[in-house]
Design a protein around this motif. Sequence first.
Motif, PDB file in Angstrom:
ATOM      1  N   MET A 152     -56.821  -7.651  18.400  1.00  0.00           N
ATOM      2  CA  MET A 152     -56.314  -6.908  17.170  1.00  0.00           C
ATOM      3  C   MET A 152     -56.829  -7.720  15.947  1.00  0.00           C
ATOM      4  N   GLU A 153     -57.119  -7.344  14.847  1.00  0.00           N
ATOM      5  CA  GLU A 153     -57.521  -8.122  13.649  1.00  0.00           C
ATOM      6  C   GLU A 153     -56.413  -8.738  13.035  1.00  0.00           C
ATOM      7  N   ASP A 154     -56.624  -9.656  12.279  1.00  0.00           N
ATOM      8  CA  ASP A 154     -55.808 -10.404  11.684  1.00  0.00           C
ATOM      9  C   ASP A 154     -54.778  -9.738  10.845  1.00  0.00           C
ATOM     10  N   ASN A 155     -55.525  -8.584  10.033  1.00  0.00           N
ATOM     11  CA  ASN A 155     -54.829  -7.924   8.822  1.00  0.00           C
ATOM     12  C   ASN A 155     -54.095  -6.791   9.439  1.00  0.00           C
ATOM     13  N   VAL A 156     -53.722  -6.552  10.819  1.00  0.00           N
ATOM     14  CA  VAL A 156     -52.864  -5.759  11.518  1.00  0.00           C
ATOM     15  C   VAL A 156     -51.896  -6.424  12.132  1.00  0.00           C
ATOM     16  N   ASP A 157     -50.564  -6.256  11.887  1.00  0.00           N
ATOM     17  CA  ASP A 157     -49.651  -6.776  12.827  1.00  0.00           C
ATOM     18  C   ASP A 157     -49.167  -5.892  14.036  1.00  0.00           C
ATOM     19  N   PHE A 158     -48.978  -6.594  14.968  1.00  0.00           N
ATOM     20  CA  PHE A 158     -48.375  -5.771  16.016  1.00  0.00           C
ATOM     21  C   PHE A 158     -46.972  -6.249  16.523  1.00  0.00           C
ATOM     22  N   GLN A 159     -46.221  -5.263  16.584  1.00  0.00           N
ATOM     23  CA  GLN A 159     -44.789  -5.379  17.034  1.00  0.00           C
ATOM     24  C   GLN A 159     -44.387  -4.802  17.907  1.00  0.00           C
ATOM     25  N   ARG A 160     -43.666  -5.223  19.046  1.00  0.00           N
ATOM     26  CA  ARG A 160     -43.120  -4.419  20.143  1.00  0.00           C
ATOM     27  C   ARG A 160     -41.430  -4.342  19.897  1.00  0.00           C
ATOM     28  N   VAL A 161     -41.201  -3.191  19.991  1.00  0.00           N
ATOM     29  CA  VAL A 161     -39.475  -2.844  19.799  1.00  0.00           C
ATOM     30  C   VAL A 161     -39.074  -2.479  21.149  1.00  0.00           C
TER      31      VAL A 161
ATOM     32  N   THR B  85     -48.316  -1.974  12.303  1.00  0.00           N
ATOM     33  CA  THR B  85     -48.219  -1.828  10.913  1.00  0.00           C
ATOM     34  C   THR B  85     -49.733  -2.170  10.435  1.00  0.00           C
ATOM     35  N   VAL B  86     -49.934  -0.844   9.616  1.00  0.00           N
ATOM     36  CA  VAL B  86     -51.484  -1.017   9.286  1.00  0.00           C
ATOM     37  C   VAL B  86     -51.658  -1.331   7.880  1.00  0.00           C
ATOM     38  N   ASN B  87     -52.371  -2.632   7.503  1.00  0.00           N
ATOM     39  CA  ASN B  87     -52.666  -3.089   6.160  1.00  0.00           C
ATOM     40  C   ASN B  87     -54.053  -2.751   5.688  1.00  0.00           C
ATOM     41  N   ALA B  88     -54.902  -2.398   6.732  1.00  0.00           N
ATOM     42  CA  ALA B  88     -56.349  -2.106   6.446  1.00  0.00           C
ATOM     43  C   ALA B  88     -56.960  -0.901   7.326  1.00  0.00           C
ATOM     44  N   LEU B  89     -58.238  -0.635   7.024  1.00  0.00           N
ATOM     45  CA  LEU B  89     -58.542   0.583   7.945  1.00  0.00           C
ATOM     46  C   LEU B  89     -59.636   0.333   9.072  1.00  0.00           C
ATOM     47  N   ASP B  90     -59.483  -1.039   9.482  1.00  0.00           N
ATOM     48  CA  ASP B  90     -60.595  -1.236  10.489  1.00  0.00           C
ATOM     49  C   ASP B  90     -60.011  -1.440  11.860  1.00  0.00           C
ATOM     50  N   ASP B  91     -58.748  -0.884  12.093  1.00  0.00           N
ATOM     51  CA  ASP B  91     -58.392  -0.954  13.426  1.00  0.00           C
ATOM     52  C   ASP B  91     -58.882   0.379  14.361  1.00  0.00           C
ATOM     53  N   LYS B  92     -59.620   0.380  15.590  1.00  0.00           N
ATOM     54  CA  LYS B  92     -60.482   1.148  16.018  1.00  0.00           C
ATOM     55  C   LYS B  92     -59.511   2.283  16.395  1.00  0.00           C
ATOM     56  N   GLY B  93     -58.130   2.134  16.863  1.00  0.00           N
ATOM     57  CA  GLY B  93     -57.197   3.171  17.047  1.00  0.00           C
ATOM     58  C   GLY B  93     -57.145   4.214  16.077  1.00  0.00           C
ATOM     59  N   LEU B  94     -57.508   3.895  14.914  1.00  0.00           N
ATOM     60  CA  LEU B  94     -57.333   4.809  13.780  1.00  0.00           C
ATOM     61  C   LEU B  94     -58.352   5.685  13.600  1.00  0.00           C
ATOM     62  N   ARG B  95     -59.530   5.549  14.497  1.00  0.00           N
ATOM     63  CA  ARG B  95     -61.006   6.335  14.153  1.00  0.00           C
ATOM     64  C   ARG B  95     -60.483   7.830  14.329  1.00  0.00           C
TER      65      ARG B  95
ATOM     66  N   LEU C 277     -52.141   4.237   1.697  1.00  0.00           N
ATOM     67  CA  LEU C 277     -53.129   3.979   2.700  1.00  0.00           C
ATOM     68  C   LEU C 277     -53.315   5.066   3.669  1.00  0.00           C
ATOM     69  N   LEU C 278     -52.248   5.626   3.954  1.00  0.00           N
ATOM     70  CA  LEU C 278     -52.598   6.577   5.369  1.00  0.00           C
ATOM     71  C   LEU C 278     -53.312   7.822   4.875  1.00  0.00           C
ATOM     72  N   GLU C 279     -53.298   8.172   3.125  1.00  0.00           N
ATOM     73  CA  GLU C 279     -54.184   9.416   2.925  1.00  0.00           C
ATOM     74  C   GLU C 279     -55.731   8.756   2.645  1.00  0.00           C
ATOM     75  N   SER C 280     -55.765   7.271   2.388  1.00  0.00           N
ATOM     76  CA  SER C 280     -57.008   6.981   2.560  1.00  0.00           C
ATOM     77  C   SER C 280     -57.980   6.898   3.965  1.00  0.00           C
ATOM     78  N   ILE C 281     -56.929   6.861   4.883  1.00  0.00           N
ATOM     79  CA  ILE C 281     -57.292   6.847   6.181  1.00  0.00           C
ATOM     80  C   ILE C 281     -57.859   8.296   6.549  1.00  0.00           C
ATOM     81  N   VAL C 282     -57.062   8.920   6.260  1.00  0.00           N
ATOM     82  CA  VAL C 282     -57.493  10.660   6.530  1.00  0.00           C
ATOM     83  C   VAL C 282     -58.393  11.358   5.716  1.00  0.00           C
ATOM     84  N   GLY C 283     -58.382  10.662   4.387  1.00  0.00           N
ATOM     85  CA  GLY C 283     -59.360  11.181   3.455  1.00  0.00           C
ATOM     86  C   GLY C 283     -59.017  12.446   2.683  1.00  0.00           C
ATOM     87  N   PHE C 284     -57.774  12.677   2.659  1.00  0.00           N
ATOM     88  CA  PHE C 284     -56.920  13.839   1.687  1.00  0.00           C
ATOM     89  C   PHE C 284     -55.704  13.626   1.576  1.00  0.00           C
ATOM     90  N   HIS C 285     -55.168  14.234   0.723  1.00  0.00           N
ATOM     91  CA  HIS C 285     -53.595  14.521   0.270  1.00  0.00           C
ATOM     92  C   HIS C 285     -53.015  15.079   1.398  1.00  0.00           C
TER      93      HIS C 285
END
Length: 297
Positions: free
Chosen positions: A1-10, A21-31, A99-107
């Motif tokens: 996991m990239e440094d700019n993505v936190d991973f938490q187990r509940v 918790t996503v803070n950037a767009l480079d997590d492969k699971g977001l593709r 950030l979510l809207e920037s991931i999917v590319g629309f409102h």
Amino acid sequence: MEDNVDFQRVSSYHTSMNIVTVNALDDKGLRPYQTLRRPLEHEQEGIFVAEGEKVVRRLLASSLAVRSVLLTPEWLETYRPVLEAARADVVVYVAAKPLLESIVGFHLHQGIMAVAMIPRPSTLQEALARARRPRLFVAVDGLTNAENLGVLVRNCAAFGVDALIVGETSSSPYLRRAVRNSMGTVFNLPVVHVNNLVETLNILREAHGVRVLAAHPHTEHRTLPGTALKNDCCIVFGSEGEGIASHVLAACDELFAIPMSGGVDSLNVASANAVVLYEVSRQRGGNVQEDAGDDNA
């Protein structure tokens, strides 16, 4: 996991929930969320996207395999009980709405989406075996508009159609816009994909005694009120632009039109589908379901 993505187990009593918790767009699971405008890639990968609160809720309540959910922190709190009851392998991505809207590319009207696996299509024999008598099937020919296809699916669910038969020239009802417009009812509607619609219609007629009827606005032979729909039947619908292909029409036992006035010669295919299915329900004396059409996208 990239440094700019936190991973938490509940952990919970039933299962564990994987929260990213996503803070950037480079997590492969977001593709899958970043390629929403490339539906062919999703279909080749065997996945689909569910969008909107009610659709995602119905997806999580279904038996389909869910890969991940992408939502805002506000939706996480609302969905926590539902997500904790889901299988442990569902990854929950949490991002602020901008950030979510920037991931999917629309409102996004609602800040929640999910990715799941397209289920194995039903076979014709499976659909026939599960169908109640009198059986009711809907077939689509050349229907490529995802929004119309989704509404047609919702109509089929509302009026108790036993299975949707998707011809070789029609789009998949698991396109994102189709799933959204179906309000998730596609998750519980048997879908049969066929490579030769004419051949399938012939099998229904000749091997199983199912009358094949075409909803065709340009026929003068018979109108909907004068069409017998009480016995086993399969009703074929086409696209608004081209209608039902001539060779498919030739494979139908009967053509009928919805009577209209005021110079209007046809309806949107989803509207026509609803009118026809209501007439089937009326003739059969059935009770129309009240829970499939009370949601708004």
